[in-house]
Motif scaffolding. Structure first.
Motif, PDB file in Angstrom:
ATOM      1  N   VAL A  78      11.194 -20.369 -22.864  1.00 24.56           N
ATOM      2  CA  VAL A  78      10.413 -19.268 -23.430  1.00 24.56           C
ATOM      3  C   VAL A  78      11.050 -17.965 -22.983  1.00 24.56           C
ATOM      4  O   VAL A  78      11.273 -17.749 -21.791  1.00 24.56           O
ATOM      5  CB  VAL A  78       8.941 -19.322 -22.970  1.00 24.56           C
ATOM      6  CG1 VAL A  78       8.148 -18.170 -23.580  1.00 24.56           C
ATOM      7  CG2 VAL A  78       8.318 -20.661 -23.354  1.00 24.56           C
ATOM      8  N   MET A  79      11.375 -17.120 -23.962  1.00 25.55           N
ATOM      9  CA  MET A  79      12.006 -15.839 -23.610  1.00 25.55           C
ATOM     10  C   MET A  79      11.019 -14.695 -23.723  1.00 25.55           C
ATOM     11  O   MET A  79      10.133 -14.699 -24.580  1.00 25.55           O
ATOM     12  CB  MET A  79      13.226 -15.582 -24.503  1.00 25.55           C
ATOM     13  CG  MET A  79      14.525 -16.000 -23.831  1.00 25.55           C
ATOM     14  SD  MET A  79      15.968 -15.639 -24.835  1.00 25.55           S
ATOM     15  CE  MET A  79      16.447 -14.031 -24.213  1.00 25.55           C
ATOM     16  N   ARG A 102      11.878  -7.635 -24.619  1.00 26.07           N
ATOM     17  CA  ARG A 102      12.829  -6.791 -23.906  1.00 26.07           C
ATOM     18  C   ARG A 102      12.360  -6.311 -22.526  1.00 26.07           C
ATOM     19  O   ARG A 102      11.245  -5.831 -22.431  1.00 26.07           O
ATOM     20  CB  ARG A 102      13.121  -5.549 -24.762  1.00 26.07           C
ATOM     21  CG  ARG A 102      14.368  -5.703 -25.572  1.00 26.07           C
ATOM     22  CD  ARG A 102      14.501  -4.564 -26.522  1.00 26.07           C
ATOM     23  NE  ARG A 102      14.802  -5.062 -27.858  1.00 26.07           N
ATOM     24  CZ  ARG A 102      14.505  -4.413 -28.973  1.00 26.07           C
ATOM     25  NH1 ARG A 102      13.872  -3.262 -28.921  1.00 26.07           N
ATOM     26  NH2 ARG A 102      14.818  -4.904 -30.133  1.00 26.07           N
ATOM     27  N   PRO A 103      13.174  -6.361 -21.517  1.00 28.68           N
ATOM     28  CA  PRO A 103      14.510  -6.978 -21.523  1.00 28.68           C
ATOM     29  C   PRO A 103      14.399  -8.496 -21.521  1.00 28.68           C
ATOM     30  O   PRO A 103      13.618  -9.046 -20.759  1.00 28.68           O
ATOM     31  CB  PRO A 103      15.123  -6.455 -20.229  1.00 28.68           C
ATOM     32  CG  PRO A 103      13.969  -6.159 -19.340  1.00 28.68           C
ATOM     33  CD  PRO A 103      12.835  -5.774 -20.206  1.00 28.68           C
ATOM     34  N   GLY A 104      15.155  -9.156 -22.398  1.00 29.54           N
ATOM     35  CA  GLY A 104      14.971 -10.582 -22.613  1.00 29.54           C
ATOM     36  C   GLY A 104      15.515 -11.452 -21.495  1.00 29.54           C
ATOM     37  O   GLY A 104      16.684 -11.406 -21.172  1.00 29.54           O
ATOM     38  N   HIS A 105      14.631 -12.203 -20.860  1.00 27.12           N
ATOM     39  CA  HIS A 105      15.115 -13.255 -19.984  1.00 27.12           C
ATOM     40  C   HIS A 105      14.193 -14.459 -20.115  1.00 27.12           C
ATOM     41  O   HIS A 105      13.115 -14.369 -20.705  1.00 27.12           O
ATOM     42  CB  HIS A 105      15.236 -12.783 -18.537  1.00 27.12           C
ATOM     43  CG  HIS A 105      13.988 -12.182 -17.996  1.00 27.12           C
ATOM     44  ND1 HIS A 105      13.759 -10.837 -17.970  1.00 27.12           N
ATOM     45  CD2 HIS A 105      12.879 -12.753 -17.476  1.00 27.12           C
ATOM     46  CE1 HIS A 105      12.564 -10.592 -17.452  1.00 27.12           C
ATOM     47  NE2 HIS A 105      12.008 -11.739 -17.154  1.00 27.12           N
ATOM     48  N   VAL A 106      14.607 -15.594 -19.566  1.00 30.09           N
ATOM     49  CA  VAL A 106      13.829 -16.822 -19.718  1.00 30.09           C
ATOM     50  C   VAL A 106      12.700 -16.815 -18.699  1.00 30.09           C
ATOM     51  O   VAL A 106      12.940 -16.787 -17.488  1.00 30.09           O
ATOM     52  CB  VAL A 106      14.740 -18.056 -19.533  1.00 30.09           C
ATOM     53  CG1 VAL A 106      13.914 -19.337 -19.583  1.00 30.09           C
ATOM     54  CG2 VAL A 106      15.817 -18.075 -20.605  1.00 30.09           C
ATOM     55  N   ILE A 107      11.446 -16.792 -19.183  1.00 30.43           N
ATOM     56  CA  ILE A 107      10.317 -16.709 -18.263  1.00 30.43           C
ATOM     57  C   ILE A 107       9.688 -18.073 -17.992  1.00 30.43           C
ATOM     58  O   ILE A 107       8.888 -18.216 -17.082  1.00 30.43           O
ATOM     59  CB  ILE A 107       9.215 -15.757 -18.793  1.00 30.43           C
ATOM     60  CG1 ILE A 107       8.872 -16.098 -20.237  1.00 30.43           C
ATOM     61  CG2 ILE A 107       9.650 -14.313 -18.659  1.00 30.43           C
ATOM     62  CD1 ILE A 107       7.603 -15.431 -20.724  1.00 30.43           C
ATOM     63  N   ASP A 108      10.020 -19.068 -18.799  1.00 27.07           N
ATOM     64  CA  ASP A 108       9.396 -20.373 -18.599  1.00 27.07           C
ATOM     65  C   ASP A 108      10.297 -21.447 -19.199  1.00 27.07           C
ATOM     66  O   ASP A 108      10.923 -21.239 -20.241  1.00 27.07           O
ATOM     67  CB  ASP A 108       8.020 -20.387 -19.291  1.00 27.07           C
ATOM     68  CG  ASP A 108       7.100 -21.444 -18.701  1.00 27.07           C
ATOM     69  OD1 ASP A 108       7.539 -22.167 -17.774  1.00 27.07           O
ATOM     70  OD2 ASP A 108       5.950 -21.547 -19.172  1.00 27.07           O
ATOM     71  N   VAL A 109      10.388 -22.574 -18.516  1.00 26.20           N
ATOM     72  CA  VAL A 109      11.132 -23.721 -19.034  1.00 26.20           C
ATOM     73  C   VAL A 109      10.169 -24.901 -19.082  1.00 26.20           C
ATOM     74  O   VAL A 109       9.575 -25.257 -18.061  1.00 26.20           O
ATOM     75  CB  VAL A 109      12.342 -24.055 -18.134  1.00 26.20           C
ATOM     76  CG1 VAL A 109      13.007 -25.348 -18.607  1.00 26.20           C
ATOM     77  CG2 VAL A 109      13.338 -22.908 -18.144  1.00 26.20           C
ATOM     78  N   TRP A 152       2.260 -21.551 -25.868  1.00 28.35           N
ATOM     79  CA  TRP A 152       1.558 -20.385 -26.429  1.00 28.35           C
ATOM     80  C   TRP A 152       1.068 -19.467 -25.321  1.00 28.35           C
ATOM     81  O   TRP A 152       1.167 -18.244 -25.417  1.00 28.35           O
ATOM     82  CB  TRP A 152       0.405 -20.875 -27.309  1.00 28.35           C
ATOM     83  CG  TRP A 152      -0.437 -19.783 -27.895  1.00 28.35           C
ATOM     84  CD1 TRP A 152      -1.784 -19.643 -27.796  1.00 28.35           C
ATOM     85  CD2 TRP A 152       0.007 -18.674 -28.674  1.00 28.35           C
ATOM     86  NE1 TRP A 152      -2.214 -18.530 -28.457  1.00 28.35           N
ATOM     87  CE2 TRP A 152      -1.129 -17.910 -29.003  1.00 28.35           C
ATOM     88  CE3 TRP A 152       1.267 -18.243 -29.118  1.00 28.35           C
ATOM     89  CZ2 TRP A 152      -1.068 -16.737 -29.765  1.00 28.35           C
ATOM     90  CZ3 TRP A 152       1.328 -17.066 -29.870  1.00 28.35           C
ATOM     91  CH2 TRP A 152       0.184 -16.339 -30.186  1.00 28.35           C
ATOM     92  N   ALA A 153       0.574 -20.083 -24.218  1.00 27.88           N
ATOM     93  CA  ALA A 153       0.072 -19.281 -23.094  1.00 27.88           C
ATOM     94  C   ALA A 153       1.190 -18.408 -22.516  1.00 27.88           C
ATOM     95  O   ALA A 153       0.991 -17.222 -22.232  1.00 27.88           O
ATOM     96  CB  ALA A 153      -0.508 -20.202 -22.020  1.00 27.88           C
ATOM     97  N   SER A 154       2.379 -19.006 -22.382  1.00 27.07           N
ATOM     98  CA  SER A 154       3.517 -18.239 -21.864  1.00 27.07           C
ATOM     99  C   SER A 154       3.903 -17.128 -22.817  1.00 27.07           C
ATOM    100  O   SER A 154       4.209 -16.015 -22.411  1.00 27.07           O
ATOM    101  CB  SER A 154       4.744 -19.143 -21.704  1.00 27.07           C
ATOM    102  OG  SER A 154       4.558 -20.007 -20.628  1.00 27.07           O
ATOM    103  N   LEU A 155       3.866 -17.504 -24.060  1.00 25.57           N
ATOM    104  CA  LEU A 155       4.376 -16.590 -25.099  1.00 25.57           C
ATOM    105  C   LEU A 155       3.411 -15.446 -25.374  1.00 25.57           C
ATOM    106  O   LEU A 155       3.820 -14.331 -25.680  1.00 25.57           O
ATOM    107  CB  LEU A 155       4.596 -17.412 -26.370  1.00 25.57           C
ATOM    108  CG  LEU A 155       5.673 -16.975 -27.333  1.00 25.57           C
ATOM    109  CD1 LEU A 155       6.989 -16.739 -26.601  1.00 25.57           C
ATOM    110  CD2 LEU A 155       5.852 -18.061 -28.387  1.00 25.57           C
TER     111      LEU A 155
END
Lengths: 262, 246
Positions: A207-208, A211-218, A245-248
């Motif tokens: 889950v990205m 901005r700034p885009g990084h991976v917040i959840d795998v 969905w919760a992460s996003l």
């Protein structure tokens, strides 16, 4: 070092009004022969990240290795399926599928055999002599997919390949991609903003953030390997959907507010 | 299929009717004034001309100049159009200049060309100036409107510059290119014959002008008809090719 290795990848875009940080330090890996999806809100840099892996966009810092080789530019071992319709209207299906092989200097006989196999794989048998103008959007994306697969690249990158299609075609084609992947077991990195599509297809979802885009959840997708479109109604699918969905959600809201206040 | 055949038949029938009516009007008006030759006299002059070696060499002279003007104009126009289509810098520098120049009635340059290129060369240059622009503009616009994803595709499969040119660029602009070429042929004829009207020793333009000053109107009209016929036939052939290409 098989698979895709991302090592602290940053991408900045300079423009007159300042710097946009599109990708902000992504360190991840796609294990060989696995299917990983990136989901995230529009403008989170997921397509930029894919372009970096494809060698189409240089990283500002950090590095990408694909099957043990440092990415410095486009490589035929890295196949890309684009979001836009990339079929060439002056070539029929077979000629379109042969395009990448032709550029690579593959002999005519080998091209014909591999194209026939790829066309069969994506379910376009019987349409070899049709021109793109006579095909639906979904069929054209199958042509693009066959073109990429025919070259048998080490990894396949897909940048929202079904984004322009209607919902039914999308789910159907998603299931097709899964079926094809079960046959080829190529290393795939798939970018989408559709959570269901990502769960249906993948073994793992990144889950990205906006901005700034990084991976917040795998999130590991522990659904059975053998799946088809009917899995979307299973309870486990729903749980995973809620989890993603919760992460996003937080991120989408942030992006939304950012746009609103901009 | 039958509808298509019918349409073609009716198109042909329509053209035949128009030709018939035009001939009738021509016949009638030729009776009104001696400056209008009758269709029969014109046809006679038309046929007789082909027995005259001097006339044949005039045809050869004009045809050669047109062919040269067309080839040079197409190549030059294609090259400049390519440059404008591919390079933003070239666009910024050249485009306003070219648009302005295209607006200039090129024939006014003829007296300037004469001392530089002499009689034989000037009409070719004039033909080039006429033929150049339709190719240039169509190629430039065609190249600029190639979908960016085609270039991305080309890059990901590591196509060489030559492969991009042959397998992406040329086929992608095939339709505007053909349109440009079709117009270039007609305009090369215009440029060359127009120049021959003004000053030349040989060529069909000279024949027309001489026939006019000698009052040989049948000769004049038959030569004009020949020019129209050739330009028309070539345009139609290319137009049909254009429609057959996807």
């Amino acid at each position: 070092m098989q698979g895709i290795h991302l090592n602290d990848v940053h991408v900045h875009f300079d423009h007159p009004s300042g710097i946009t940080i599109a990708v902000d330090g992504v360190t991840q890996q796609v294990p060989p022969r696995s299917f990983v999806s990136i989901v995230g809100p529009s403008g989170c840099g997921k397509s930029t990240l894919l372009a970096v892996i494809a060698g189409l966009q240089p990283a500002t810092s950090g590095s990408v290795d694909v099957n043990g080789r440092r990415v410095t530019g486009p490589d035929r071992d890295i196949g890309v399926v684009f979001q836009e319709d990339s079929t060439l209207p002056w070539r029929n299906v077979r000629e379109n599928v042969e395009f990448a092989m032709q550029m690579a200097g593959v002999s005519k006989g080998e091209r014909a055999a591999k194209a026939a196999a790829a066309i069969e794989l994506v379910g376009l048998k019987g349409f070899e002599h049709s021109y793109p103008a006579t095909l639906s959007g979904g069929m054209r994306q199958r042509v693009a997919l066959a073109r990429t697969l025919a070259l048998q690249p080490g990894v396949v990158l897909m940048d929202e390949p079904f984004a322009a299609l209607d919902q039914q075609t999308r789910i159907f084609l998603g299931a097709e991609v899964r079926r094809i992947w079960e046959q080829t077991h190529q290393t795939v990195l798939f970018v989408t903003h559709d959570i269901s599509e990502a769960i249906l297809l993948s073994q793992q979802i990144w889950v990205m953030s906006y901005r700034p885009g990084h991976v917040i959840d795998v999130i590991d997708i522990d659904l059975p390997d053998e799946r088809d479109a009917s899995i979307v109604s299973s309870p486990r699918f729903n749980e995973l959907h809620n989890r993603v969905w919760a992460s996003l959600q937080k991120e989408s809201m942030r992006g939304f507010q950012d746009v609103e206040t901009a | 299929m039958t509808r298509l055949t019918k349409l073609r038949e009716s198109q042909f029938a329509g053209a035949a009717v128009v030709a018939l009516v035009a001939s009738a009007i021509w016949q009638v008006s030729s009776g009104l004034s001696f400056v209008i030759p009758s269709p029969a006299a014109t046809a006679e002059a038309f046929v007789q001309n082909f027995a005259d070696p001097r006339y044949l060499s005039d045809i050869g002279e004009t045809a050669q100049a047109v062919a040269q003007a067309f080839v040079i104009g197409t190549v030059l126009g294609g090259a400049i159009g390519l440059l404008l289509g591919l390079s933003a810098a070239a666009r910024t520098w050249l485009e306003p200049l070219l648009i302005a120049f295209n607006g200039v009635p090129k024939i006014v340059l003829y007296p300037v060309l004469l001392p530089i290129f002499s009689l034989g060369g000037s009409k070719i240059v004039m033909g080039v100036l006429f033929a150049l622009f339709p190719v240039l503009i169509n190629v430039a616009v065609g190249v600029r409107t190639i979908p960016p994803v085609y270039w991305k595709l080309g890059r990901t499969v590591q196509a060489s510059k030559w492969q991009l040119f042959v397998h992406i660029l040329l086929p992608a602009i095939r339709l505007p290119l053909l349109t440009g070429v079709r117009l270039a042929i007609s305009l090369a004829v215009v440029g060359v014959v127009l120049s021959e009207f003004f000053a030349t020793r040989f060529g069909l333009g000279r024949v027309v002008l001489q026939a006019y000053s000698h009052g040989e109107y049948a000769q004049m009209v038959s030569t004009i008809l020949l020019l129209i016929l050739v330009a028309f036939t070539m345009s139609v052939l290319l137009w049909r090719l254009e429609r057959r290409v996807r």
